[in-house]
Design an enzyme around this catalytic site. Structure first.
Site, PDB file in Angstrom:
ATOM      1  N   GLY A 332      36.306  14.446   5.636  1.00 51.51           N
ATOM      2  CA  GLY A 332      36.500  13.420   6.653  1.00 51.51           C
ATOM      3  C   GLY A 332      35.465  13.521   7.754  1.00 51.51           C
ATOM      4  O   GLY A 332      34.970  12.505   8.252  1.00 51.51           O
ATOM      5  N   TRP A 335      32.153  12.324   6.310  1.00 53.57           N
ATOM      6  CA  TRP A 335      32.163  10.866   6.167  1.00 53.57           C
ATOM      7  C   TRP A 335      31.630  10.194   7.426  1.00 53.57           C
ATOM      8  O   TRP A 335      30.991   9.146   7.356  1.00 53.57           O
ATOM      9  CB  TRP A 335      33.596  10.397   5.891  1.00 53.57           C
ATOM     10  CG  TRP A 335      33.774   8.919   5.855  1.00 53.57           C
ATOM     11  CD1 TRP A 335      33.630   8.105   4.765  1.00 53.57           C
ATOM     12  CD2 TRP A 335      34.156   8.061   6.942  1.00 53.57           C
ATOM     13  NE1 TRP A 335      33.895   6.791   5.108  1.00 53.57           N
ATOM     14  CE2 TRP A 335      34.217   6.739   6.436  1.00 53.57           C
ATOM     15  CE3 TRP A 335      34.449   8.270   8.282  1.00 53.57           C
ATOM     16  CZ2 TRP A 335      34.561   5.646   7.246  1.00 53.57           C
ATOM     17  CZ3 TRP A 335      34.785   7.199   9.074  1.00 53.57           C
ATOM     18  CH2 TRP A 335      34.843   5.906   8.557  1.00 53.57           C
ATOM     19  N   HIS A 336      31.856  10.815   8.573  1.00 54.33           N
ATOM     20  CA  HIS A 336      31.429  10.199   9.830  1.00 54.33           C
ATOM     21  C   HIS A 336      29.923  10.208  10.015  1.00 54.33           C
ATOM     22  O   HIS A 336      29.392   9.375  10.769  1.00 54.33           O
ATOM     23  CB  HIS A 336      32.104  10.907  11.017  1.00 54.33           C
ATOM     24  CG  HIS A 336      33.509  10.466  11.257  1.00 54.33           C
ATOM     25  ND1 HIS A 336      34.570  10.927  10.510  1.00 54.33           N
ATOM     26  CD2 HIS A 336      34.027   9.592  12.154  1.00 54.33           C
ATOM     27  CE1 HIS A 336      35.689  10.358  10.939  1.00 54.33           C
ATOM     28  NE2 HIS A 336      35.387   9.541  11.938  1.00 54.33           N
ATOM     29  N   GLY A 337      29.231  11.120   9.393  1.00 54.46           N
ATOM     30  CA  GLY A 337      27.787  11.126   9.569  1.00 54.46           C
ATOM     31  C   GLY A 337      27.127  12.314   8.897  1.00 54.46           C
ATOM     32  O   GLY A 337      27.764  13.348   8.666  1.00 54.46           O
ATOM     33  N   PHE A 490      28.315   4.816  11.633  1.00 56.49           N
ATOM     34  CA  PHE A 490      28.934   5.568  10.545  1.00 56.49           C
ATOM     35  C   PHE A 490      29.146   4.715   9.305  1.00 56.49           C
ATOM     36  O   PHE A 490      29.631   5.182   8.318  1.00 56.49           O
ATOM     37  CB  PHE A 490      30.279   6.149  10.997  1.00 56.49           C
ATOM     38  CG  PHE A 490      30.177   6.930  12.282  1.00 56.49           C
ATOM     39  CD1 PHE A 490      29.108   7.763  12.523  1.00 56.49           C
ATOM     40  CD2 PHE A 490      31.148   6.790  13.250  1.00 56.49           C
ATOM     41  CE1 PHE A 490      29.009   8.469  13.710  1.00 56.49           C
ATOM     42  CE2 PHE A 490      31.073   7.504  14.444  1.00 56.49           C
ATOM     43  CZ  PHE A 490      29.990   8.337  14.671  1.00 56.49           C
TER      44      PHE A 490
END
Length: 490
Positions: A332, A335-337, A490
């Site tokens: 997770g 996933w943001h960056g 993102f």
């Protein structure tokens, strides 16, 4: 195309105008699809081709999965879908990050590391629409969802412009039925095969959008200068400045992201579609797990249903549960960056979830005591939870390792120099005023569980006055340069 720009207002009004002119739902849907593609092309140009590719890939693979009886072939088709979607996401979002790590490793072990960066443009919204199409194909594979019979419907589900760029992440099982149901016109009491823009939807949608613009343009954008001043170069900042900057960023990112979600939900509602809420007063969460039931709800529920549960969830013993929580939050965060600071942020939340689960398992009397359910117990639980939530915002905001470590140490081992506090408060008095205003509004919305409902039930003139006040606040403090939404990155 930014929501907080005049271009979007013109675009959205034009879409509504055409929708009211077109009288058949099929053509209304087609128009929204092409409008969504225009919306995406306006900001991303040729990268629109990636959105179309993902749409075609999952539309046809899902149909093949549904019709085949061979389990092995179903798995191969699912893997093909996952490889296509995650391959595109990985290539465009993480290729340069992987090259950087390889070059660093190569230099450390003296085998060279001179691979040039690809410097690829990051397609806006790719993290969001990729998760949407993956959930669709997986649900079809699991037999929980019948595939869409119309490419038009599926394309609208994937590209729906209000939530295309930054969510909420919607499920096909929630959205596709809305495209097929007939809308009842309350004036004629007959079912019409078209989108009807009801007055109730219009009023509610406008109200939700207004609060979204207020959160973003009035609060978040006016708090941002304080955050930037402290965290652009946090080294040598005092402990009080770090605390102030951390709280300010927590408010900024919440106002920015929940503001986007509100605008998306309101715009969709005006068009006749319901998409799920994405935030539910997260800064009043009483535990780490409660926080993730309130923050970015569409992502946390996606991670639960398509990662945590398939990994075994909490059904394979405590050790496996803790491993699953850490794995999900690691992914997770990533996933943001494509940066280690997001991984650290995700892992911190993973550790919080594990510690909370350990306490609940080892000391059930403490977790379920009467004190926890009292007002004092809830206040203490909120303060402890938010202390750690805001600690995790530091690595989310500060990307360089030295600045991150310095800021986190000043946050944990605070050493306030009280003679400096007044000076700092005066230096940042304007953004602090916005912070106080947001905290008050957040508290009111917590105490009044459905503030929006209260407002839309007011008489029309009072409702209009509130909207006029919101608009005046936004316009008065708007400098004419719309700021990007944080989650566009993102």
């Amino acid at each position: 195309m930014l929501f907080n720009s005049i271009e979007f207002i013109i675009f959205f009004v034009a879409v509504l105008t055409v929708i009211t002119i077109i009288k058949h739902k099929k053509f209304q849907h087609l128009f929204i699809v092409f409008s969504s593609y225009f919306f995406f092309y306006f900001s991303s140009n040729y990268l629109l081709s990636l959105l179309i590719f993902s749409t075609l890939l999952d539309y046809y693979i899902a149909k093949l999965i549904w019709t085949t009886q061979n389990k092995q072939r179903k798995k191969i088709l699912l893997i093909t879908s996952l490889a296509g979607n995650l391959g595109l996401l990985g290539f465009f979002k993480y290729a340069d990050f992987a090259i950087m790590q390889f070059n660093i490793l190569g230099n450390q072990i003296n085998i060279g590391g001179g691979i040039p960066f690809l410097e690829l443009a990051l397609p806006i919204g790719i993290s969001f629409y990729t998760f949407q199409t993956i959930s669709y194909t997986v649900d079809v594979y699991r037999g929980k969802l019948e595939p869409s019979k119309s490419l038009r419907e599926f394309a609208l589900f994937v590209a729906f412009f209000p939530q295309l760029v930054a969510g909420p992440i919607i499920r096909a099982s929630e959205f596709l039925p809305q495209l097929r149901e007939k809308i009842e016109d309350s004036t004629s009491k007959i079912n019409l095969k078209q989108i009807i823009i009801h007055n109730s939807n219009l009023k509610l949608g406008i109200t939700i959008m207004a609060f979204g613009f207020l959160k973003k343009m009035f609060f978040a954008d006016n708090i941002a200068p304080l955050v930037n001043a402290i965290f652009t170069n946090p080294i040598e900042a005092s402990s009080f400045e770090i605390w102030l900057g951390t709280i300010a960023f927590g408010i900024q990112i919440y106002g920015d992201f929940s503001g986007y979600s509100d605008i998306a939900i309101g715009a969709a509602l005006i068009l006749g579609f319901k998409i799920p809420r994405n935030f539910n007063k997260p800064y009043f969460a009483i535990s780490p797990s409660d926080f993730w039931r309130r923050w970015h709800i569409s992502l946390s529920s996606w991670l639960r249903d398509y990662l945590y549960i398939p990994l075994g969830g909490s059904k394979k013993g405590s050790g496996r549960t803790y491993f699953n929580l850490l794995t999900v939050m690691f992914l997770g965060g990533l996933w943001h960056g494509a940066s280690w600071n997001f991984v650290i942020w995700g892992m911190l939340h993973g550790v919080y979830l594990v510690i909370h689960r350990v306490i609940a398992n080892k000391f059930p009397r403490i977790a379920n005591s009467e004190f926890v359910r009292t007002k004092t117990g809830k206040i203490i639980s909120i303060l402890i939870t938010q202390y750690f939530v805001f600690l995790a915002w530091i690595p989310f905001r500060v990307h360089d390792t030295e600045g991150m470590i310095y800021s986190m140490s000043k946050y944990i081992f605070f050493d306030f120099e009280f003679d400096e506090i007044i000076e700092i408060l005066l230096a940042y008095k304007i953004p602090i005023g916005f912070m106080i205003g947001f905290i008050i509004l957040h508290y009111i919305s917590f105490r009044k569980s459905d503030l929006i409902k209260i407002i839309i039930n007011l008489k029309l003139k009072y409702w209009g006055i509130i909207l006029a006040i919101i608009l005046s606040l936004i316009v008065f403090f708007f400098d004419g340069n719309p700021e990007d939404f944080i989650y566009f990155r993102f």
